[in-house]
Design a protein around this motif. Structure first.
Motif, PDB file in Angstrom:
ATOM      1  N   CYS A   1      18.512  12.199  42.223  1.00 41.47           N
ATOM      2  CA  CYS A   1      20.020  12.984  43.325  1.00 41.47           C
ATOM      3  C   CYS A   1      19.406  13.048  44.586  1.00 41.47           C
ATOM      4  CB  CYS A   1      18.877  14.521  42.712  1.00 41.47           C
ATOM      5  SG  CYS A   1      20.304  15.884  43.292  1.00 41.47           S
ATOM      6  N   ASP A   2      20.455  12.993  45.321  1.00 42.30           N
ATOM      7  CA  ASP A   2      20.529  13.019  47.176  1.00 42.30           C
ATOM      8  C   ASP A   2      20.408  14.237  47.390  1.00 42.30           C
ATOM      9  OD1 ASP A   2      20.799  11.805  49.435  1.00 42.30           O
ATOM     10  OD2 ASP A   2      23.430  12.217  49.150  1.00 42.30           O
TER      11      ASP A   2
ATOM     12  N   MET B   1      14.120  12.993  44.190  1.00 47.44           N
ATOM     13  CA  MET B   1      14.857  13.170  45.156  1.00 47.44           C
ATOM     14  C   MET B   1      14.935  11.759  46.227  1.00 47.44           C
ATOM     15  SD  MET B   1      15.737  16.186  44.587  1.00 47.44           S
ATOM     16  CE  MET B   1      16.627  16.928  46.380  1.00 47.44           C
ATOM     17  N   LEU B   2      16.950  11.804  46.376  1.00 50.83           N
ATOM     18  CA  LEU B   2      17.205  10.664  47.067  1.00 50.83           C
ATOM     19  C   LEU B   2      17.477  10.700  48.380  1.00 50.83           C
ATOM     20  CD1 LEU B   2      19.027   8.348  45.281  1.00 50.83           C
ATOM     21  CD2 LEU B   2      17.088   8.023  45.288  1.00 50.83           C
ATOM     22  N   SER B   3      16.782  10.429  49.825  1.00 50.26           N
ATOM     23  CA  SER B   3      17.720  10.415  50.840  1.00 50.26           C
ATOM     24  C   SER B   3      17.204   9.480  52.199  1.00 50.26           C
ATOM     25  CB  SER B   3      16.510  11.697  51.372  1.00 50.26           C
ATOM     26  OG  SER B   3      16.970  12.035  52.876  1.00 50.26           O
ATOM     27  N   SER B   4      18.137   9.508  52.772  1.00 55.16           N
ATOM     28  CA  SER B   4      17.737   8.293  53.910  1.00 55.16           C
ATOM     29  C   SER B   4      16.619   9.028  54.628  1.00 55.16           C
ATOM     30  CB  SER B   4      19.111   8.316  54.188  1.00 55.16           C
ATOM     31  OG  SER B   4      19.608   9.108  55.295  1.00 55.16           O
ATOM     32  N   LYS B   5      16.590  10.154  54.873  1.00 51.02           N
ATOM     33  CA  LYS B   5      14.985  10.575  55.586  1.00 51.02           C
ATOM     34  C   LYS B   5      13.599  10.466  54.736  1.00 51.02           C
ATOM     35  CE  LYS B   5      17.110  14.826  56.844  1.00 51.02           C
ATOM     36  NZ  LYS B   5      17.678  16.319  56.979  1.00 51.02           N
TER      37      LYS B   5
ATOM     38  N   THR C   1      12.980   7.182  49.386  1.00 53.95           N
ATOM     39  CA  THR C   1      14.022   6.847  50.377  1.00 53.95           C
ATOM     40  C   THR C   1      14.887   5.652  50.141  1.00 53.95           C
ATOM     41  OG1 THR C   1      11.921   7.237  51.757  1.00 53.95           O
ATOM     42  CG2 THR C   1      13.981   6.255  53.009  1.00 53.95           C
ATOM     43  N   LYS C   2      16.098   5.996  50.990  1.00 54.80           N
ATOM     44  CA  LYS C   2      17.910   4.993  50.686  1.00 54.80           C
ATOM     45  C   LYS C   2      17.156   4.434  52.147  1.00 54.80           C
ATOM     46  CE  LYS C   2      20.566   8.004  50.217  1.00 54.80           C
ATOM     47  NZ  LYS C   2      21.391   8.618  49.918  1.00 54.80           N
TER      48      LYS C   2
ATOM     49  N   ASP D   1      13.124  -3.726  44.066  1.00 56.04           N
ATOM     50  CA  ASP D   1      11.759  -3.089  42.943  1.00 56.04           C
ATOM     51  C   ASP D   1      11.126  -2.198  43.347  1.00 56.04           C
ATOM     52  OD1 ASP D   1      11.191  -5.922  42.164  1.00 56.04           O
ATOM     53  OD2 ASP D   1      10.570  -6.721  44.018  1.00 56.04           O
ATOM     54  N   SER D   2      11.906  -0.894  44.209  1.00 52.08           N
ATOM     55  CA  SER D   2      11.190   0.706  43.921  1.00 52.08           C
ATOM     56  C   SER D   2      11.804   1.009  43.084  1.00 52.08           C
ATOM     57  CB  SER D   2      11.324   1.059  45.814  1.00 52.08           C
ATOM     58  OG  SER D   2      12.319   1.078  46.681  1.00 52.08           O
ATOM     59  N   LEU D   3      13.193   0.875  43.262  1.00 48.22           N
ATOM     60  CA  LEU D   3      13.827   1.230  42.284  1.00 48.22           C
ATOM     61  C   LEU D   3      13.065   1.625  40.410  1.00 48.22           C
ATOM     62  CD1 LEU D   3      16.628   3.363  41.901  1.00 48.22           C
ATOM     63  CD2 LEU D   3      17.381   1.326  40.773  1.00 48.22           C
ATOM     64  N   LEU D   4      12.644   0.252  40.361  1.00 46.21           N
ATOM     65  CA  LEU D   4      12.797   0.538  38.864  1.00 46.21           C
ATOM     66  C   LEU D   4      11.421   1.056  38.462  1.00 46.21           C
ATOM     67  CD1 LEU D   4      14.458  -3.565  38.519  1.00 46.21           C
ATOM     68  CD2 LEU D   4      15.485  -1.010  37.441  1.00 46.21           C
TER      69      LEU D   4
END
Length: 133
Positions: free
Chosen positions: A59-60, A88-92, A111-112, A117-120
């Protein structure tokens, strides 16, 4: 090691208003054999959750209409989905964002832009926890 047929039983929802992030996640998760459900914002996600029953939700945080904190809080209030892991997904990559995410019940923070690799790795960690319950 899980196989792609084992992964295919797992449904992952990605909520993000960025089509680029949704598409990247769809490609990375699809290549690994997961089923993917995409949502553009919190309202879209909440509408799709009952139909799709995701095993894990990304979730962004910054989204229009219903942000990630509000969306996560609503998921936690749902008797049906309160135990579904939410990342949670965030660019910060700030301490405040991580703390606020934890306060509304998120299980982790990614973090975006994320790597494949980090996602999986995050998916494996949180779906293994869910399976052991």
């Amino acid at each position: 090691m899980t196989t792609s047929t084992e992964n295919a039983a797992l449904k992952i929802m990605v909520i993000d208003d960025s089509s680029t992030i949704r598409r990247s996640a769809e490609i990375f998760l699809g290549q690994a054999g997961y089923q993917i459900v995409l949502a553009e914002d919190g309202f879209d996600a909440l509408a799709k959750m009952n139909d799709h029953h995701p095993d894990l939700i990304f979730c962004d945080i910054l989204m229009p209409r219903l942000d990630g904190y509000q969306t996560c809080a609503l998921i936690r209030k749902s008797s049906r989905f309160r135990h579904t892991p939410v990342v949670m997904l965030s660019s910060k990559d700030g301490l405040f964002d991580r703390a606020r995410g934890a306060m509304v019940g998120s299980n982790a923070y990614l973090t975006k832009p994320f790597t494949k690799d980090s996602l999986l790795r995050t998916v494996r960690e949180h779906t293994a926890q869910a399976a052991s319950r």
